[in-house]
Design a protein around this motif. Sequence first.
Motif, PDB file in Angstrom:
ATOM      1  N   PRO A  70       0.810  -1.223   0.000  1.00 25.02           N
ATOM      2  CA  PRO A  70       0.000   0.000   0.000  1.00 25.02           C
ATOM      3  C   PRO A  70       0.845   1.275   0.000  1.00 25.02           C
ATOM      4  CG  PRO A  70       0.057  -0.951   2.192  1.00 25.02           C
ATOM      5  CD  PRO A  70       0.848  -1.884   1.304  1.00 25.02           C
ATOM      6  N   GLU A  71       0.155   2.396  -0.202  1.00 26.34           N
ATOM      7  CA  GLU A  71       0.853   3.677  -0.351  1.00 26.34           C
ATOM      8  C   GLU A  71       1.252   4.316   0.976  1.00 26.34           C
ATOM      9  OE1 GLU A  71      -3.635   4.422  -0.700  1.00 26.34           O
ATOM     10  OE2 GLU A  71      -2.173   2.888  -1.267  1.00 26.34           O
ATOM     11  N   ALA A  72       0.467   4.119   2.043  1.00 29.56           N
ATOM     12  CA  ALA A  72       0.718   4.840   3.292  1.00 29.56           C
ATOM     13  C   ALA A  72       2.126   4.616   3.861  1.00 29.56           C
ATOM     14  CB  ALA A  72      -0.350   4.493   4.329  1.00 29.56           C
ATOM     15  N   PRO A  73       2.642   3.371   3.921  1.00 30.74           N
ATOM     16  CA  PRO A  73       4.006   3.189   4.433  1.00 30.74           C
ATOM     17  C   PRO A  73       5.060   3.870   3.562  1.00 30.74           C
ATOM     18  CG  PRO A  73       2.803   1.108   4.427  1.00 30.74           C
ATOM     19  CD  PRO A  73       1.995   2.075   3.631  1.00 30.74           C
ATOM     20  N   LEU A  74       4.798   3.987   2.262  1.00 28.54           N
ATOM     21  CA  LEU A  74       5.749   4.661   1.374  1.00 28.54           C
ATOM     22  C   LEU A  74       5.804   6.148   1.694  1.00 28.54           C
ATOM     23  CD1 LEU A  74       4.710   2.907  -1.962  1.00 28.54           C
ATOM     24  CD2 LEU A  74       6.763   2.440  -0.617  1.00 28.54           C
ATOM     25  N   VAL A  75       4.621   6.761   1.819  1.00 30.81           N
ATOM     26  CA  VAL A  75       4.560   8.189   2.138  1.00 30.81           C
ATOM     27  C   VAL A  75       5.119   8.448   3.537  1.00 30.81           C
ATOM     28  CG1 VAL A  75       2.961  10.131   2.451  1.00 30.81           C
ATOM     29  CG2 VAL A  75       2.652   8.559   0.546  1.00 30.81           C
ATOM     30  N   ASP A  76       5.048   7.434   4.400  1.00 32.69           N
ATOM     31  CA  ASP A  76       5.569   7.537   5.765  1.00 32.69           C
ATOM     32  C   ASP A  76       7.087   7.363   5.825  1.00 32.69           C
ATOM     33  OD1 ASP A  76       5.242   7.739   8.637  1.00 32.69           O
ATOM     34  OD2 ASP A  76       5.571   5.586   8.747  1.00 32.69           O
ATOM     35  N   GLY A  77       7.718   6.971   4.704  1.00 33.36           N
ATOM     36  CA  GLY A  77       9.170   6.871   4.665  1.00 33.36           C
ATOM     37  C   GLY A  77       9.747   5.535   5.090  1.00 33.36           C
ATOM     38  N   LEU A  78       8.924   4.486   5.120  1.00 31.48           N
ATOM     39  CA  LEU A  78       9.440   3.178   5.536  1.00 31.48           C
ATOM     40  C   LEU A  78      10.547   2.687   4.611  1.00 31.48           C
ATOM     41  CD1 LEU A  78       9.328   0.712   7.375  1.00 31.48           C
ATOM     42  CD2 LEU A  78       7.474  -0.195   5.971  1.00 31.48           C
ATOM     43  N   SER A  79      10.414   2.950   3.310  1.00 34.41           N
ATOM     44  CA  SER A  79      11.445   2.508   2.361  1.00 34.41           C
ATOM     45  C   SER A  79      12.804   3.105   2.709  1.00 34.41           C
ATOM     46  CB  SER A  79      11.055   2.899   0.935  1.00 34.41           C
ATOM     47  OG  SER A  79       9.901   2.222   0.520  1.00 34.41           O
ATOM     48  N   ASP A  80      12.818   4.373   3.111  1.00 32.59           N
ATOM     49  CA  ASP A  80      14.082   5.036   3.468  1.00 32.59           C
ATOM     50  C   ASP A  80      14.715   4.361   4.682  1.00 32.59           C
ATOM     51  OD1 ASP A  80      13.859   7.948   1.875  1.00 32.59           O
ATOM     52  OD2 ASP A  80      11.931   7.109   2.439  1.00 32.59           O
ATOM     53  N   SER A  81      13.885   4.051   5.684  1.00 35.24           N
ATOM     54  CA  SER A  81      14.410   3.405   6.890  1.00 35.24           C
ATOM     55  C   SER A  81      14.999   2.037   6.570  1.00 35.24           C
ATOM     56  CB  SER A  81      13.301   3.273   7.930  1.00 35.24           C
ATOM     57  OG  SER A  81      12.807   4.544   8.312  1.00 35.24           O
TER      58      SER A  81
END
Length: 430
Positions: A70-81
Amino acid sequence: MNILLLGSGGREHALAWKLAQSPSLTKLYAAPGNPGIAEEAECVALDVTDHAAVIAFCADKAIDLVVVGPEAPLVDGLSDSLRAAGVPVFGPSQAAAQLEGSKGFTKDLCARAGIPTAGYVRTASLADARAALARFQPPYVLKADGLAAGKGVVIAETLPEAEAALADMFGGGFGAAGAEVVIEEFMHGEEASFFALTDGTAIVPFGSAQDHKRVGDGDVGPNTGGMGAYSPAPVLTPELQARVMAEIIEPTVRTMRADGNPYSGVLFAGLMLTAEGPKLIEYNARFGDPECQVLMMRLESDLAEIMLACAKGELGGVEVQLRPETALTVVMAAKGYPGTPEKGGRIDLSGVEPGGAKVFHAGTALKDGALVASGGRVLNVTAMALSVTEAQARAYAAVDQIDFPTGFCRRDIGWREVAREAAGERAHQN
């Protein structure tokens, strides 16, 4: 490889189903998953907003790839972490996910890059928005700037309707998503979706689809997250797809890279096919739902290997093979959707004939051993055939085998293409 898939909807069930077919897969985990996903993966309890917990799980289970559904974790920056912790991840960075997270961000990028799209105004207050309406003709297209679960777009036929919708948006009707509102000119044409994978440099096409957003037959009623889809979308011809790549996808990837926000993952372009050519309606930073379901049904390539190559910046030379047949999915929703859905309704799938259609779980749960509805969109009944007409017939045959008294669906998914196929058949006979 060990893979962690994040999400719990129909899109994620389709991804789990396809990832489970990968010869390179050792173990598939899903967080939180759903009863359908549990047939393909080990479901685990993870709070995706707790980045440290997700990273710790990846270390404990030797995860080689995280797939963010889903999109919410992406907008939340999980990928960066995750990337900072050395974990390969399929999905864009927080900065790049603004392509979906902010309608205004995308419109401004289009303006800078010369990407064809509707004329627009960004507004940050109700007074500014009301004043901006004078620059447009009805119908008015009003979009909450932030994430609104696919429901943040209002098409108002009259000025009073537009003013009421703006008051609702700025009054908190869409939560934080409505803090800013984009007003756009109305585009005439037919909508279609185009998908591409990119690692920030290389770009690989991933097929087309056509969604059905309105809740009722004949495209009436409020917008939803999607009531059904089919792929490919013949209206998006090879010539038009080449234009989409050259005029929309490639300039977007170049501009994001030049801005220091390289985009990695799937780029989902919602398009309007106008008399002047394809124009961008909006971007999504993940696979669509229910478009993902029909794309996964057609995909012949190893999804796990493709996603890993994308995550590692090694997409160059990768090819995506899609079956030429049509896949069509019908969304079965709980009564009340897209408003307040009736949850808890029992579902019996035992009547669905094996091999007739694939049923993806979107909003289901187990209660006392029985399958029940737990969300608005509940099931995605998906079939394959040589034509849209035949795929539609197979999908609805399976729908009619499902016992779900508190559910409903549209009965006309694929109607435009069914009509075109019928017209072509008549022309052929004449």
